[in-house]
Design a protein around this motif. Sequence first.
Motif, PDB file in Angstrom:
ATOM      1  N   ASP A   1     -52.333  12.513 -24.039  1.00  0.00           N
ATOM      2  CA  ASP A   1     -52.569  11.119 -24.401  1.00  0.00           C
ATOM      3  C   ASP A   1     -53.283  10.971 -25.744  1.00  0.00           C
ATOM      4  O   ASP A   1     -53.525   9.848 -26.191  1.00  0.00           O
ATOM      5  N   THR A   2     -53.656  12.072 -26.360  1.00  0.00           N
ATOM      6  CA  THR A   2     -54.334  12.022 -27.654  1.00  0.00           C
ATOM      7  C   THR A   2     -53.581  11.113 -28.628  1.00  0.00           C
ATOM      8  O   THR A   2     -52.356  11.210 -28.746  1.00  0.00           O
ATOM      9  N   ALA A   3     -54.350  10.256 -29.300  1.00  0.00           N
ATOM     10  CA  ALA A   3     -53.715   9.372 -30.282  1.00  0.00           C
ATOM     11  C   ALA A   3     -53.097  10.206 -31.394  1.00  0.00           C
ATOM     12  O   ALA A   3     -53.692  11.183 -31.860  1.00  0.00           O
ATOM     13  N   GLY A   4     -51.886   9.827 -31.808  1.00  0.00           N
ATOM     14  CA  GLY A   4     -51.215  10.566 -32.881  1.00  0.00           C
ATOM     15  C   GLY A   4     -50.348  11.698 -32.365  1.00  0.00           C
ATOM     16  O   GLY A   4     -49.658  12.354 -33.125  1.00  0.00           O
ATOM     17  N   LEU A   5     -50.369  11.916 -31.043  1.00  0.00           N
ATOM     18  CA  LEU A   5     -49.521  12.956 -30.455  1.00  0.00           C
ATOM     19  C   LEU A   5     -48.361  12.259 -29.751  1.00  0.00           C
ATOM     20  O   LEU A   5     -48.568  11.400 -28.880  1.00  0.00           O
ATOM     21  N   GLU A   6     -47.172  12.630 -30.136  1.00  0.00           N
ATOM     22  CA  GLU A   6     -45.981  11.953 -29.613  1.00  0.00           C
ATOM     23  C   GLU A   6     -45.072  13.001 -28.970  1.00  0.00           C
ATOM     24  O   GLU A   6     -44.715  13.984 -29.593  1.00  0.00           O
ATOM     25  N   ILE A   7     -44.725  12.758 -27.705  1.00  0.00           N
ATOM     26  CA  ILE A   7     -43.864  13.724 -27.003  1.00  0.00           C
ATOM     27  C   ILE A   7     -42.519  13.083 -26.701  1.00  0.00           C
ATOM     28  O   ILE A   7     -42.456  11.982 -26.154  1.00  0.00           O
ATOM     29  N   THR A   8     -41.455  13.749 -27.069  1.00  0.00           N
ATOM     30  CA  THR A   8     -40.115  13.243 -26.775  1.00  0.00           C
ATOM     31  C   THR A   8     -39.368  14.283 -25.960  1.00  0.00           C
ATOM     32  O   THR A   8     -39.228  15.431 -26.387  1.00  0.00           O
ATOM     33  N   ARG A   9     -38.897  13.879 -24.805  1.00  0.00           N
ATOM     34  CA  ARG A   9     -38.120  14.820 -24.007  1.00  0.00           C
ATOM     35  C   ARG A   9     -36.795  15.097 -24.707  1.00  0.00           C
ATOM     36  O   ARG A   9     -36.143  14.190 -25.218  1.00  0.00           O
ATOM     37  N   THR A  10     -36.382  16.349 -24.730  1.00  0.00           N
ATOM     38  CA  THR A  10     -35.052  16.683 -25.264  1.00  0.00           C
ATOM     39  C   THR A  10     -34.212  17.259 -24.140  1.00  0.00           C
ATOM     40  O   THR A  10     -34.652  18.180 -23.449  1.00  0.00           O
ATOM     41  N   LEU A  11     -33.028  16.690 -23.944  1.00  0.00           N
ATOM     42  CA  LEU A  11     -32.163  17.171 -22.854  1.00  0.00           C
ATOM     43  C   LEU A  11     -31.392  18.393 -23.312  1.00  0.00           C
ATOM     44  O   LEU A  11     -30.624  18.324 -24.269  1.00  0.00           O
ATOM     45  N   MET A  12     -31.586  19.505 -22.607  1.00  0.00           N
ATOM     46  CA  MET A  12     -30.933  20.749 -23.002  1.00  0.00           C
ATOM     47  C   MET A  12     -29.697  21.003 -22.145  1.00  0.00           C
ATOM     48  O   MET A  12     -29.535  20.455 -21.054  1.00  0.00           O
ATOM     49  N   VAL A  13     -28.885  21.898 -22.637  1.00  0.00           N
ATOM     50  CA  VAL A  13     -27.614  22.203 -21.980  1.00  0.00           C
ATOM     51  C   VAL A  13     -27.815  22.820 -20.590  1.00  0.00           C
ATOM     52  O   VAL A  13     -26.950  22.707 -19.728  1.00  0.00           O
ATOM     53  N   ASP A  14     -28.948  23.455 -20.369  1.00  0.00           N
ATOM     54  CA  ASP A  14     -29.167  24.104 -19.074  1.00  0.00           C
ATOM     55  C   ASP A  14     -29.841  23.189 -18.068  1.00  0.00           C
ATOM     56  O   ASP A  14     -30.173  23.629 -16.960  1.00  0.00           O
ATOM     57  N   GLY A  15     -30.088  21.919 -18.449  1.00  0.00           N
ATOM     58  CA  GLY A  15     -30.682  20.976 -17.510  1.00  0.00           C
ATOM     59  C   GLY A  15     -32.168  21.201 -17.278  1.00  0.00           C
ATOM     60  O   GLY A  15     -32.764  20.578 -16.403  1.00  0.00           O
ATOM     61  N   ARG A  16     -32.773  22.100 -18.042  1.00  0.00           N
ATOM     62  CA  ARG A  16     -34.206  22.378 -17.875  1.00  0.00           C
ATOM     63  C   ARG A  16     -35.000  21.569 -18.897  1.00  0.00           C
ATOM     64  O   ARG A  16     -34.462  21.086 -19.893  1.00  0.00           O
ATOM     65  N   ASN A  17     -36.310  21.474 -18.636  1.00  0.00           N
ATOM     66  CA  ASN A  17     -37.169  20.622 -19.456  1.00  0.00           C
ATOM     67  C   ASN A  17     -37.545  21.236 -20.797  1.00  0.00           C
ATOM     68  O   ASN A  17     -37.941  22.395 -20.869  1.00  0.00           O
ATOM     69  N   SER A  18     -37.479  20.403 -21.802  1.00  0.00           N
ATOM     70  CA  SER A  18     -37.901  20.797 -23.130  1.00  0.00           C
ATOM     71  C   SER A  18     -38.249  19.539 -23.898  1.00  0.00           C
ATOM     72  O   SER A  18     -37.751  18.457 -23.591  1.00  0.00           O
ATOM     73  N   SER A  19     -39.142  19.680 -24.890  1.00  0.00           N
ATOM     74  CA  SER A  19     -39.582  18.493 -25.632  1.00  0.00           C
ATOM     75  C   SER A  19     -39.827  18.800 -27.088  1.00  0.00           C
ATOM     76  O   SER A  19     -40.008  19.955 -27.487  1.00  0.00           O
ATOM     77  N   LEU A  20     -39.858  17.715 -27.837  1.00  0.00           N
ATOM     78  CA  LEU A  20     -40.387  17.693 -29.193  1.00  0.00           C
ATOM     79  C   LEU A  20     -41.830  17.232 -29.097  1.00  0.00           C
ATOM     80  O   LEU A  20     -42.116  16.279 -28.375  1.00  0.00           O
ATOM     81  N   VAL A  21     -42.721  17.852 -29.830  1.00  0.00           N
ATOM     82  CA  VAL A  21     -44.095  17.360 -29.885  1.00  0.00           C
ATOM     83  C   VAL A  21     -44.426  17.101 -31.351  1.00  0.00           C
ATOM     84  O   VAL A  21     -44.399  18.022 -32.175  1.00  0.00           O
ATOM     85  N   GLU A  22     -44.707  15.829 -31.665  1.00  0.00           N
ATOM     86  CA  GLU A  22     -45.032  15.495 -33.050  1.00  0.00           C
ATOM     87  C   GLU A  22     -46.510  15.126 -33.158  1.00  0.00           C
ATOM     88  O   GLU A  22     -47.045  14.391 -32.326  1.00  0.00           O
ATOM     89  N   LEU A  23     -47.145  15.687 -34.167  1.00  0.00           N
ATOM     90  CA  LEU A  23     -48.586  15.487 -34.352  1.00  0.00           C
ATOM     91  C   LEU A  23     -48.795  14.795 -35.682  1.00  0.00           C
ATOM     92  O   LEU A  23     -48.495  15.355 -36.745  1.00  0.00           O
ATOM     93  N   ASP A  24     -49.303  13.582 -35.619  1.00  0.00           N
ATOM     94  CA  ASP A  24     -49.504  12.814 -36.842  1.00  0.00           C
ATOM     95  C   ASP A  24     -50.961  12.347 -36.856  1.00  0.00           C
ATOM     96  O   ASP A  24     -51.321  11.399 -36.188  1.00  0.00           O
ATOM     97  N   ARG A  25     -51.778  13.073 -37.555  1.00  0.00           N
ATOM     98  CA  ARG A  25     -53.211  12.809 -37.598  1.00  0.00           C
ATOM     99  C   ARG A  25     -53.816  12.712 -36.189  1.00  0.00           C
ATOM    100  O   ARG A  25     -54.562  11.779 -35.892  1.00  0.00           O
ATOM    101  N   ALA A  26     -53.430  13.635 -35.345  1.00  0.00           N
ATOM    102  CA  ALA A  26     -53.989  13.675 -33.994  1.00  0.00           C
ATOM    103  C   ALA A  26     -55.319  14.421 -34.059  1.00  0.00           C
ATOM    104  O   ALA A  26     -55.362  15.559 -34.528  1.00  0.00           O
ATOM    105  N   VAL A  27     -56.374  13.801 -33.594  1.00  0.00           N
ATOM    106  CA  VAL A  27     -57.696  14.421 -33.697  1.00  0.00           C
ATOM    107  C   VAL A  27     -58.138  14.964 -32.337  1.00  0.00           C
ATOM    108  O   VAL A  27     -58.053  14.271 -31.328  1.00  0.00           O
ATOM    109  N   VAL A  28     -58.553  16.238 -32.341  1.00  0.00           N
ATOM    110  CA  VAL A  28     -59.002  16.868 -31.099  1.00  0.00           C
ATOM    111  C   VAL A  28     -60.414  17.415 -31.314  1.00  0.00           C
ATOM    112  O   VAL A  28     -60.830  17.699 -32.440  1.00  0.00           O
ATOM    113  N   SER A  29     -61.142  17.570 -30.212  1.00  0.00           N
ATOM    114  CA  SER A  29     -62.545  17.982 -30.324  1.00  0.00           C
ATOM    115  C   SER A  29     -62.662  19.477 -30.623  1.00  0.00           C
ATOM    116  O   SER A  29     -61.706  20.242 -30.424  1.00  0.00           O
TER     117      SER A  29
END
Lengths: 397, 397, 379, 379
Positions: C191-219
């Motif tokens: 849920d970190t601000a600036g972190l964006e997760i997009t599910r990508t549908l793969m040919v094998d039906g298993r889970n995979s994602s894109l994770v984009e980090l745009d000025r996401a600040v972590v401790s």
Amino acid sequence: MSDLESFRQRAQSWLEESCPASMREPVQHQQDIEWGGRAAQERNDDKMLWLERLGKQGWTCPTWPAEYGGGGLSNEEAKIVQEEMRRIGARPALTSFGISMLGPVLLEYANEDQKKRFLPEIVQGKIWWCQGYSEPGAGSDLASLQCRAEDKGDHYLVNGQKIWTSYADKADWIFCLVRTDPAAPKHDGISFLLFDMASPGVTISPIALISGASPFCQTFFEDVKVPKDQIVGKLGSGWTIAKRLLQHERSMIGGMGFGIGGGPSRTIPDVAKEYCGEVDGRIADPASRQRVAQFQMDQRCFSATTRRAAEEAKAGTPPGPKSSMFKLYGTEMNKRRHELLISLMGTQALGWEGDGFSAEELAETRDWLRSFGNSIEGGTSEVQLNILAKRVLGLPD
Amino acid sequence: MSDLESFRQRAQSWLEESCPASMREPVQHQQDIEWGGRAAQERNDDKMLWLERLGKQGWTCPTWPAEYGGGGLSNEEAKIVQEEMRRIGARPALTSFGISMLGPVLLEYANEDQKKRFLPEIVQGKIWWCQGYSEPGAGSDLASLQCRAEDKGDHYLVNGQKIWTSYADKADWIFCLVRTDPAAPKHDGISFLLFDMASPGVTISPIALISGASPFCQTFFEDVKVPKDQIVGKLGSGWTIAKRLLQHERSMIGGMGFGIGGGPSRTIPDVAKEYCGEVDGRIADPASRQRVAQFQMDQRCFSATTRRAAEEAKAGTPPGPKSSMFKLYGTEMNKRRHELLISLMGTQALGWEGDGFSAEELAETRDWLRSFGNSIEGGTSEVQLNILAKRVLGLPD
Amino acid sequence: MALVLTEEQELLKQTAREFIQEKSPVSELRRLRDARDPTGLDRGLWKEMAELGWAGVLYPEEYGGMDLGYVELGQIFEECGRALVAQPLLSTVVLAGGCVLEGGNETQKKDVLTAVAAGERLLALAHQEGAHHDPHAIATRAESKPDGYELNGRKTFVLDGHIADQIVVVARTSGENGDRDGLTLFLVDPDTAGLEITRTLMVDGRNSSLVELDRAVVSRTSVIGEVGRGANILDRVLDRATVALSAEMLGTLSEAFDKTVDYLKTREQFGQVIGTFQALKHRAAQMFVEIELTRSIVLEALSAIDADDSDTSLLASCAKARCNDAIFMIGNEAIQMYGGIGVTDEEDIGLFLKRARVTQLTLGNSAWHLGRFATLQGY
Amino acid sequence: MALVLTEEQELLKQTAREFIQEKSPVSELRRLRDARDPTGLDRGLWKEMAELGWAGVLYPEEYGGMDLGYVELGQIFEECGRALVAQPLLSTVVLAGGCVLEGGNETQKKDVLTAVAAGERLLALAHQEGAHHDPHAIATRAESKPDGYELNGRKTFVLDGHIADQIVVVARTSGENGDRDGLTLFLVDPDTAGLEITRTLMVDGRNSSLVELDRAVVSRTSVIGEVGRGANILDRVLDRATVALSAEMLGTLSEAFDKTVDYLKTREQFGQVIGTFQALKHRAAQMFVEIELTRSIVLEALSAIDADDSDTSLLASCAKARCNDAIFMIGNEAIQMYGGIGVTDEEDIGLFLKRARVTQLTLGNSAWHLGRFATLQGY
């Protein structure tokens, strides 16, 4: 000016006049391909205009006799038409199993009435033909087919099923192998039958492939009545016709290998450079560089072989059973091409749909999966090897 | 102290005392290998001394019963002897088809008299045995052999020929498959016969291979008289014994793959660096680097498999017909190894003899050529594939 | 290193097989796929698996784990591979969980591993950036800021990323793309601000994602292990994950082969079952040999991890390259031998083929592992 | 570019085949080998071949040549390959003769080509230095001295070197080992002081030598073409020689295949000829396809030379790599299918195998040509 030169001039001006501008754009999508047929006749667009004009001229089938609607051209003239069409970028007006598969065997085996009735419709794309060969139980062993046609006096009654019928859900008529004599040895009891897919008793169910939706269907016949004059050749001689037709089909499939079936429009080396990186103008990963080079070399060898066979045929030596080689190598090569692309494009080429992948990447995934059928449909690679071993090398059974 | 520990101590001190210093040097040449036999008994050197001592102890065949001259050791004790010999670098005192092939089947199929008579001689290396299986007309189809033994009342009369008889020109006795009943089905009329190669009527002609001179011979039998008590097992049961013996032979050949047969003593990567150059510690040519890595990986997988099979056997699951896999892969791998070396060493590995090549290079040429026989002798690769398909996978005939 | 299973290990494997046959046969993957299940796996079933101890096989008992080894975990992977089980064993237990196990501080371990072992928390490792596995090719930057680190970058092929409760992000705190030094691991809340997760549908039906980090600040406390020394953790974890995935592939390719041999024994053509044709027999026998070799090297690599053998990396590359090549050969041969029915979606063998290619490209293709093997061997 | 032979070309090929069947069947190579013939070939027979025009096929009529092309010469090479003919076509006519043809001045051409075309002079090209073909990897130095050039270096695998009447030596007048610039070709008398030729006996029974140059001084008139620009000549000649050798390999592998198919039809095992076994049939059919592809690319490459097509180098690499791979496959399959008899020296098939490997490593192995192909294609 020689006759051929003046023919070229006439062809040029006819094409310039007749080919609509939009039909000079490259084919980009499946929908750009025109298959003709009854439904198409109701459309009113450039594709139909182009088909009507070229079909009336007979130039969809330039070398077929004019009396059956063909162009009646010599091989040299047909080549000129082809060259001139290519020069202006004209699309093929019609893609059809009628032209590539059925027509040639009708010319060879049909009676005069049948030729007069069916060939002009093929030339003009009025009927979309599909092929009823394979059955669920009979794969490579095509001749073990069970679909039967019973003689009911004034008609045949067809019962059974076919599988892998491409575009059965869109086609108007079918050319179909049926068993007319269950008691005869398996190759002798088969006949070659034509009938209308709108006949009562025909039902169709599309087949989903590992690559997704497909043009293939399973086709069921229940008490389909077929007039007796729609049998081609002699009763029980269907196997001979079937084999000849398969030769036409194999050269068609073997020759298709490249450029068809989408995938990246860029060259393979460009794809490699994009996905694997580039160092000093070279593909960065040496293993990929070698695989790309190996593939391109093999492609070059295969295309030299295709051209050599064409030249030999022109010089009077047709390939005969050697043509199995083109089906075998062409389809195996197309499979290799897609495997190579997948390995270059990495996980980006393994998306199924939606976010995270370009349209080109998603198309490659599907094309790769579709290519697995290539070495099965139209006679498996194993069947081609058997043919080569037996009929070309003369190895005994 | 456990029994095994005290056994180890005794073995250590016996070996320390008994193994001559020169027998603790690594085997470097073909001549370093001792095959025993009558001619050897007349020699008086360290090799014979070592053989005599180890043979008397029965430790050339440590697990064979002591009553037949063997060591009478348990598997654990035998392993200790092996470990202790390896520790001091002791050479095998004896290499012999008697130990690796004939002995095990005599133990299983011979009668008491035969065991008493032949086994101790094998243990002590007094008789050099050769194998009379293959015939010119019968290659993979071993059971179609024609060499026949006729029952002449008090003896058999052997007529026919054998091929690929290793060291027939040096061996004292032969274990031989002969047809004793020409009327029986081909697998049923075969018997397993032992006889002296000094018998009148035996002639021998060495076979030159593509790699040069070889231990193989063609062997001719003309009216050779063989006493009737030299048949092993029942008359006509030779095929069963033959098959069992082949299993022993296959495990032996499959396990041989590496290190044997000369060639460069350096590692393959070192050879690659020398002949193809080195950049930043890497083999300069990326294609060669990949091939070397692929080969070494496969080698690692194969040796893991060999070890796994040994552990499984120890745990009570002997490999059975799966052992064909070792013959198949081990020999194909040895061929690949030599092809890889040739490709790395380039034209320097294609010399035949004389100037311009090092001894190592010339040896590699011969070893490469010799390796072609590996996938043929002892059952071709095709025969191994047939066995795996039928007996392991259960695919029908 | 033993290359045969102990009785306990055999029993574990047998139990896993029976459980999976009952609860998660291949039809389960098909169901998830066809239903376009938004989670892409059955979390209830994962809880059951955790109760059997699978999620904590590797973890110390103090975190609720079983404190067993990779040989044991490998048997579970193999059985999951046989049935194409879609569960977060690799993503959660081995990859991201492995980073915490290998490099986390006591607080992190206690929190994360305990929750994972209980089947209550899913994790993902956001690592790969391009289309290919390349462990130190990390362009994602982590810049030190007063309130922690700011992350910027784009991660591809993040297994189970869109359902993960926490994500381990590999970013560069110093050095250049490609350097082994300068990598740092962060344990990040999705849920970190600036972190964006997009599910990508793969040919094998298993889970995979894109994770984009745009000025996401972590401790600063989100750092796993030492700043700039993340590769020490990452490389160990990737080796282990590579071997675990190899065990899964062994299961997948073995099952595809068994199915194919059965098919050869039943499918009739030209009046005989096609298994009588010698050309097919020889090809089947060759596949059998490949599988035997694959099984041996996978077992050796699993054992090497447990023995903390210095050859572990070498064996991981051997195992993965061999599995890649074997699954390629067997997947393709299987489809060809099945013939037309094999390319229909209706028949399961196509699911094996699709999974095959995804596993091949996960954690390094054969060329990559060949190159690494050569480097490790000093050429 | 035509890919079928004209009637004249077919006739030439047919004549060559008949001549070779009569005068130089495989048994002739065996005879030379077993007799340890010091010349390693039959110069009388070479004279007869020259009388048929073979030595001058490529050369202008003014030098006694036939002024035909590579398509024609290729047919002769192919037929020579079928019977493993040991004659100096490659060394004399194409390699060293080619250097004179491409780069020599009028005096050199007249002298050398006329003598070659008449079958009266043998030549060799001293070019390769290590164990592998690598055209610009030339360390041999040529230093300008008042009385000419002083050559120092060591050449390996000089085909027909020990019987050559003149040797073309490639040496470096400037630049570094590996540079394309700075190479110069010298036409050298084998009796030159400081030049030492040692015959090396190869596995295929054909002629090859070591040529060592230790302060060997040659005159300025011995230079072929421009000083320092030798690669312009050499590269063209090597392309042509590569294609000619490919044509020879096509003949060799075709004959090995034909012999093997015949053997499959006659050898009986298990009560049937072994050609009935499907596994062998499929392998034979695959070899057939390889040969068809090989034949096409060799013919295209030969035609490209005659058309001076810009793709010539590309096609030369294609043809050689394909021939290398096909002759490897067919040589090895032939031996395996022959079984035990195949590995005996008595059976001819082993001679084909030995020749196969030598041709593979002559003028570039497949990896080298793949790399060059990629470079030429811009990747």
